[in-house]
Design an enzyme around this catalytic site. Sequence first.
Site, PDB file in Angstrom:
ATOM      1  N   GLY A  88       1.827  31.494 -14.790  1.00 39.91           N
ATOM      2  CA  GLY A  88       1.606  32.059 -13.477  1.00 39.91           C
ATOM      3  C   GLY A  88       1.081  30.687 -12.697  1.00 39.91           C
ATOM      4  N   CYS A  94      10.457  28.071 -12.171  1.00 38.76           N
ATOM      5  CA  CYS A  94       9.268  28.776 -12.886  1.00 38.76           C
ATOM      6  C   CYS A  94       9.561  30.126 -12.982  1.00 38.76           C
ATOM      7  CB  CYS A  94       7.729  28.670 -12.220  1.00 38.76           C
ATOM      8  SG  CYS A  94       6.430  29.623 -12.727  1.00 38.76           S
ATOM      9  N   ASN A 104      13.787  24.048 -18.579  1.00 39.41           N
ATOM     10  CA  ASN A 104      12.422  24.680 -18.323  1.00 39.41           C
ATOM     11  C   ASN A 104      12.516  25.754 -19.629  1.00 39.41           C
ATOM     12  OD1 ASN A 104       9.989  26.083 -17.477  1.00 39.41           O
ATOM     13  ND2 ASN A 104      10.240  25.349 -15.405  1.00 39.41           N
ATOM     14  N   SER A 105      11.198  26.497 -19.699  1.00 42.47           N
ATOM     15  CA  SER A 105      11.457  27.500 -20.744  1.00 42.47           C
ATOM     16  C   SER A 105      12.462  28.708 -20.629  1.00 42.47           C
ATOM     17  CB  SER A 105       9.829  28.325 -20.648  1.00 42.47           C
ATOM     18  OG  SER A 105       9.530  28.870 -19.325  1.00 42.47           O
ATOM     19  N   LYS A 122      13.603  20.429 -11.757  1.00 46.75           N
ATOM     20  CA  LYS A 122      13.408  20.924 -13.136  1.00 46.75           C
ATOM     21  C   LYS A 122      14.375  22.328 -13.237  1.00 46.75           C
ATOM     22  CE  LYS A 122      11.030  21.517 -16.870  1.00 46.75           C
ATOM     23  NZ  LYS A 122       9.470  21.404 -16.985  1.00 46.75           N
ATOM     24  N   LYS A 156       0.953  18.754 -13.536  1.00 49.14           N
ATOM     25  CA  LYS A 156       1.119  20.207 -13.530  1.00 49.14           C
ATOM     26  C   LYS A 156       1.961  20.532 -12.273  1.00 49.14           C
ATOM     27  CE  LYS A 156       1.191  24.682 -13.874  1.00 49.14           C
ATOM     28  NZ  LYS A 156       2.205  25.228 -14.895  1.00 49.14           N
TER      29      LYS A 156
HETATM   30  O1  LIG Z   1       3.855  29.798 -15.744  1.00 52.98           O
HETATM   31  C1  LIG Z   1       3.912  28.665 -15.303  1.00 52.98           C
HETATM   32  O2  LIG Z   1       2.966  28.072 -14.749  1.00 52.98           O
HETATM   33  C2  LIG Z   1       5.134  27.938 -15.794  1.00 52.98           C
HETATM   34  N1  LIG Z   1       5.559  28.166 -16.977  1.00 52.98           N
HETATM   35  C3  LIG Z   1       6.685  27.496 -17.561  1.00 52.98           C
HETATM   36  O3  LIG Z   1       6.974  27.792 -18.602  1.00 52.98           O
HETATM   37  N2  LIG Z   1       7.405  26.974 -16.701  1.00 52.98           N
HETATM   38  C4  LIG Z   1       7.041  26.569 -15.429  1.00 52.98           C
HETATM   39  O4  LIG Z   1       7.922  25.993 -14.592  1.00 52.98           O
HETATM   40  C5  LIG Z   1       5.771  27.140 -14.894  1.00 52.98           C
HETATM   41 CL1  LIG Z   1       5.183  26.778 -13.417  1.00 52.98          CL
END
Ligand SMILES: O=C(O)c1[nH]c(=O)[nH]c(=O)c1Cl
Length: 312
Positions: free
Chosen positions: A73, A131, A195-196, A165, A44
């Site tokens: 978060g 993120c 990433n998302s 990333k 993580k």
């Molecule tokens: O909210 C998150 O922890 C999070 N959630 C995501 O979808 N991508 C990320 O890189 C991270 Cl760090």
Amino acid sequence: ANLSTNIAGLHLPNLFFNASGVCCQHEHELKQLLESDSGSLITKSATYEMREGNPSPRYVPLPAIQSSINSMGLPNEGYEYYLAYAKKYDYSNPKPLFVSLSGLSVADNKKMVEGFVAANLPCVLEINFSCPNVPGKPQLGYDMEAMESALNVLAPIIKKPFGIKLPPYFDIAHFDTAAAIFNKFDNLAYLTCINSVGNGLAIDFETETALIKPKDGFGGLGGLMVLNTALANVNAFYRRCPNKKIIGVGGVTSGKEAFLHVLAGASAVQIGTQLKEEGPKLFSRVKKELEDIMVAKGYKSLEDFRGKVKTL
Ligand SMILES: O=C(O)c1[nH]c(=O)[nH]c(=O)c1Cl
């Protein structure tokens, strides 16, 4: 069929592993990945200090479209936890270890990277530039100048091959600008796309309420709904960064989407939403599915079709 691959100079027995953030915050979860049929594992994203993250509900699956929304978060145990894990990791294990770092500032990223470099470990560092869920923190991946200056600080300290990333990009000019920056850094060995998809909004029809609590329900989208954006980002950087590997992530629910990611140029494939919903047994399923696809199509290795998507 041979599903093995190489990233950052390390051999992965098969191309599949978890997307950072899923099944990887605590040691017992990482152990499940080690015992699974994955080809590798990534931790993580770590911040300098431990973080609780955002209030729940902060991850919700969207089963009707095999997708999800999250605004976790950045909950994590703090980078020293993952440094300790990396120090005691058994590197004779065929699965290489990837460690994700997501500092809230370049200074924090620098301190964490220096801690790992001082330990001189065989694990691969991946810096999370994307993120979308820390309130008030715009993500680095959408600030090209900030991304370049962060790489100017971090790449020389890391020295060894490392990865970043990336968020999804949606404009050809952004692919061009970002790739030109990445190509300046020789030890930036790979890019993980994507990433998302940041700041989507999922609303419940019956209750007329947002599904997640943080940020008025705004959160990162993952799963099948982001597949085609993920394939585009994998292929855009595959075409623009010939000396780098691409790790594909986004929308992989089966061997079929993994096959498409490799066709788009991916050297490895990560799974997030589907892993969260199905658990680590998923890896034996998708491995078998991809092997069967390769046999049916007459491919013996990933090299036989990597990046070979045809155009009309
Ligand atoms: O909210 C998150 O922890 C999070 N959630 C995501 O979808 N991508 C990320 O890189 C991270 Cl760090």
